[in-house]
Design an enzyme around this catalytic site. Structure first.
Site, PDB file in Angstrom:
ATOM      1  N   ASP A  44       0.863  -1.182   0.000  1.00 11.99           N
ATOM      2  CA  ASP A  44       0.000   0.000   0.000  1.00 11.99           C
ATOM      3  C   ASP A  44       0.900   1.232   0.000  1.00 11.99           C
ATOM      4  O   ASP A  44       1.972   1.207   0.611  1.00 11.99           O
ATOM      5  CB  ASP A  44      -0.901   0.007   1.247  1.00 11.99           C
ATOM      6  CG  ASP A  44      -2.178   0.787   1.010  1.00 11.99           C
ATOM      7  OD1 ASP A  44      -3.259   0.228   1.136  1.00 11.99           O
ATOM      8  OD2 ASP A  44      -2.075   1.998   0.665  1.00 11.99           O
ATOM      9  N   GLU A 164     -13.921 -11.437  -6.587  1.00  8.88           N
ATOM     10  CA  GLU A 164     -14.190 -11.877  -5.217  1.00  8.88           C
ATOM     11  C   GLU A 164     -15.695 -11.853  -4.973  1.00  8.88           C
ATOM     12  O   GLU A 164     -16.404 -11.024  -5.541  1.00  8.88           O
ATOM     13  CB  GLU A 164     -13.439 -11.006  -4.204  1.00  8.88           C
ATOM     14  CG  GLU A 164     -13.588  -9.498  -4.382  1.00  8.88           C
ATOM     15  CD  GLU A 164     -14.789  -8.920  -3.684  1.00  8.88           C
ATOM     16  OE1 GLU A 164     -15.370  -9.636  -2.849  1.00  8.88           O
ATOM     17  OE2 GLU A 164     -15.151  -7.769  -3.986  1.00  8.88           O
ATOM     18  N   ASN A 241     -23.594  -9.694  -8.669  1.00 10.93           N
ATOM     19  CA  ASN A 241     -24.077  -8.650  -7.766  1.00 10.93           C
ATOM     20  C   ASN A 241     -25.409  -8.073  -8.250  1.00 10.93           C
ATOM     21  O   ASN A 241     -26.302  -7.797  -7.446  1.00 10.93           O
ATOM     22  CB  ASN A 241     -23.031  -7.541  -7.620  1.00 10.93           C
ATOM     23  CG  ASN A 241     -22.032  -7.858  -6.519  1.00 10.93           C
ATOM     24  OD1 ASN A 241     -22.083  -8.943  -5.933  1.00 10.93           O
ATOM     25  ND2 ASN A 241     -21.129  -6.953  -6.236  1.00 10.93           N
ATOM     26  N   LEU A 283     -33.495 -13.125   0.067  1.00 11.97           N
ATOM     27  CA  LEU A 283     -34.905 -12.912  -0.197  1.00 11.97           C
ATOM     28  C   LEU A 283     -35.535 -12.263   1.033  1.00 11.97           C
ATOM     29  O   LEU A 283     -36.713 -12.438   1.298  1.00 11.97           O
ATOM     30  CB  LEU A 283     -35.538 -14.278  -0.492  1.00 11.97           C
ATOM     31  CG  LEU A 283     -36.662 -14.361  -1.540  1.00 11.97           C
ATOM     32  CD1 LEU A 283     -36.296 -13.648  -2.820  1.00 11.97           C
ATOM     33  CD2 LEU A 283     -36.995 -15.820  -1.841  1.00 11.97           C
ATOM     34  N   GLY A 286     -36.719  -5.509   3.360  1.00 12.90           N
ATOM     35  CA  GLY A 286     -36.213  -4.590   4.384  1.00 12.90           C
ATOM     36  C   GLY A 286     -36.346  -3.157   3.933  1.00 12.90           C
ATOM     37  O   GLY A 286     -37.329  -2.797   3.281  1.00 12.90           O
ATOM     38  N   CYS A 293     -20.882  -1.998  -2.414  1.00 16.71           N
ATOM     39  CA  CYS A 293     -20.818  -2.843  -3.620  1.00 16.71           C
ATOM     40  C   CYS A 293     -22.068  -2.753  -4.483  1.00 16.71           C
ATOM     41  O   CYS A 293     -21.997  -2.310  -5.624  1.00 16.71           O
ATOM     42  CB  CYS A 293     -20.572  -4.288  -3.217  1.00 16.71           C
ATOM     43  SG  CYS A 293     -19.066  -4.463  -2.273  1.00 16.71           S
TER      44      CYS A 293
END
Ligand code: UGA
Length: 483
Positions: A44, A164, A241, A283, A286, A293
């Site tokens: 980093d 990922e 996603n 599923l 909410g 993401c």
């Protein structure tokens, strides 16, 4: 010399891996590679961050990460700010730097590009450069082009895509016990390197170790390695996603209809989720999905599709339903409490989901901000995200030390994040603390019948509201407003 019998672990050769970026993906990836037996350098350019890590400060709240770092830092993990040196001594370089969204929703690839430029100058032997960050399709081709433009010989490297599928909070378990490992490559030489890197998992060897990170209930081991082209692997990440977000928006839309017709979305979920073609995971209705993401990746996928000439309007709708879900919840609060100005609300949860301190795109934070604009007084608690929330909400809310403190004296208690601890509150204690026994649950953590038996008026998502058992006459809020 006597015959030495090697254990499978001793037999498997460790690879030398550089992981560029010590953010959430980089730290988890590096730590897990070390734990399965490889020598890892985490690189980093933020010296302060590296110094923090060296002194044991872990910048993210992630289960098992402290254990792995304590176990491997200084052993199989080194930290460095010298990317070229790290790349030179490694067989594979994983790029795990940020790809933030630009104003137009595309992913900003400038960090990836600058890493590629730097690696190009360090190619003295064959390396595999792996894109781990979530990137749009064609990125591997761009990395290749950038590296060649910066002096990399085409024969001295290959680019692979290894997306990922880590969820925050359970990222370490997700890495070590994945449903599948996807590797996108263009030739067998490159595939062989990736196969070897994941061999401790795909052979099952890691799982036989006494000190392996515990296996989650659902995990099937060993995981399957799926080898695809780089472009397909890039698509798999975005499409996965987008599909999961679509599943959440779908059930949120169904929940809204349930509210109008008096059906119970939980029963509906059980009914549709037990069809193995649909599945019951992701599923849960909410207040909408958030996080670093889904919102970003959906915008990026939509931008990629547009660039390729496809107008992916389904994604527009997924995003619209998600935003609408928050507004519906706010309308629900209003319809239960009538006026909001001056109301004192207890808020449980600020993180974008349970098990993390991350508040990026958190629907809970967005709702708190809306409620503040409406003149509410808020006392909030989150088991992990209070410090991060304070950076955004400043002193506009009271930060309670625990859920009961947040609830004390409240006109209503709002549940906004699905933390396990919020699903196991002492309801009798809670009942005595609140000013009015009203719970508006944006995450469906409680059984309405139990809430009613404990004396609460209970409102959740996609399920009929319940009143306290011992209340014979309370003015029922207008059902049409709630739905
Ligand atoms: C997500 C994906 O699940 C990972 O597979 C992926 O690797 C990761 O994004 C990424 O691209 O890096 P994450 O954002 O950590 O992981 O969180 P999720 O567990 O997927 O939850 C996302 C949001 O959806 C949360 O706000 C959560 O509350 C919400 N959610 C999730 C629901 O509203 N209902 C559900 O049934 C599930």
């Amino acid at each position: 010399m006597g015959h030495v019998c090697l254990t499978p672990r001793e037999k498997s050769l460790s690879m030398r891996i550089a992981v560029v970026g010590s953010g959430y993906v980089g730290l988890v990836t590096g730590s897990c590679f070390a734990d399965i037996g490889h020598d890892v350098v985490i690189v980093d350019n933020d010296e302060e961050r590296l110094a923090g890590l060296r002194s044991g400060a872990i910048p993210i709240h992630e289960r098992f990460l402290p254990e792995l770092l304590a176990r491997q830092l200084g052993q199989r993990i080194r930290l460095s700010s010298d990317l070229q040196a790290a790349a030179r001594e490694c067989d594979a370089v994983f790029i795990a730097v940020g790809t933030p969204a630009t104003d137009s929703g595309e992913a900003d690839m400038s960090y990836v590009e600058s890493v590629a430029r730097e690696i190009a100058g360090a190619l003295d032997s064959y390396k595999v450069v792996v894109e781990k960050s979530t990137v749009p399709v064609y990125t591997s081709q761009w990395i290749r082009t950038v590296m060649i433009r910066n002096g990399g010989r085409p024969a001295s490297f290959d680019i692979a895509s290894n997306p990922e599928f880590l969820r925050e909070g359970t990222a370490v378990s997700d890495f070590l016990y994945p449903d599948r490992i996807v590797v996108g490559v263009e030739n067998e030489r490159c595939a062989a390197v990736l196969r070897e890197i994941y061999e401790p998992l795909t052979s099952g060897e890691y799982y036989s170790r006494a000190d392996a990170i515990p296996r989650p209930d659902r995990a099937q081991v060993p995981p399957r390695l799926i080898i695809t082209s780089t472009r397909s692997a890039e698509m798999i990440k975005h499409a996965s996603n987008a599909f999961l977000a679509m599943k959440i928006s779908f059930i949120n839309a169904v929940a809204s209809i349930c509210e109008s017709v008096g059906a119970n979305v939980q029963q509906v979920c059980e009914g549709i989720g037990s069809d193995s073609r649909i599945g019951s995971r992701f599923l849960n209705p909410g207040i909408g999905y958030g996080g670093s993401c889904f919102p970003k990746d959906l915008m990026a996928f939509r931008a990629v599709a547009k660039e390729c000439g496809y107008d992916f309007r389904l994604l527009d709708e997924v995003i619209r339903i998600n935003e609408d879900q928050r507004h519906r919840f706010l309308r629900k609060v209003r319809s239960v409490l009538w006026t909001l100005r001056g109301k004192r609300l207890g808020v449980l949860g600020l993180a974008f989901k349970g098990g993390t301190d991350d508040i990026r795109e958190s629907p809970a934070i967005l709702l708190v901000q809306e409620l503040l604009r409406e003149g509410c007084h808020i006392s909030a608690h989150d088991p992990a995200a209070m410090d991060r929330a304070r950076e955004v909400l400043k002193s506009s809310v009271v930060y309670a030390a625990g859920p009961y403190e947040a609830a004390a004296g409240a006109d209503a208690l709002l549940i906004l994040t699905e933390w396990e601890e919020f699903a196991a509150l002492d309801l009798d204690r809670l009942r005595k603390l609140v000013k009015y026994p009203i719970v508006i649950d944006g995450r469906n953590l409680y059984d309405p019948a139990i809430m009613s038996a404990h004396g609460f008026s209970y409102y959740s998502v996609g399920r009929p509201a319940t009143l306290p058992e011992d209340v014979t006459a309370e003015i029922q809020p207008d059902k049409r407003q709630i739905s």
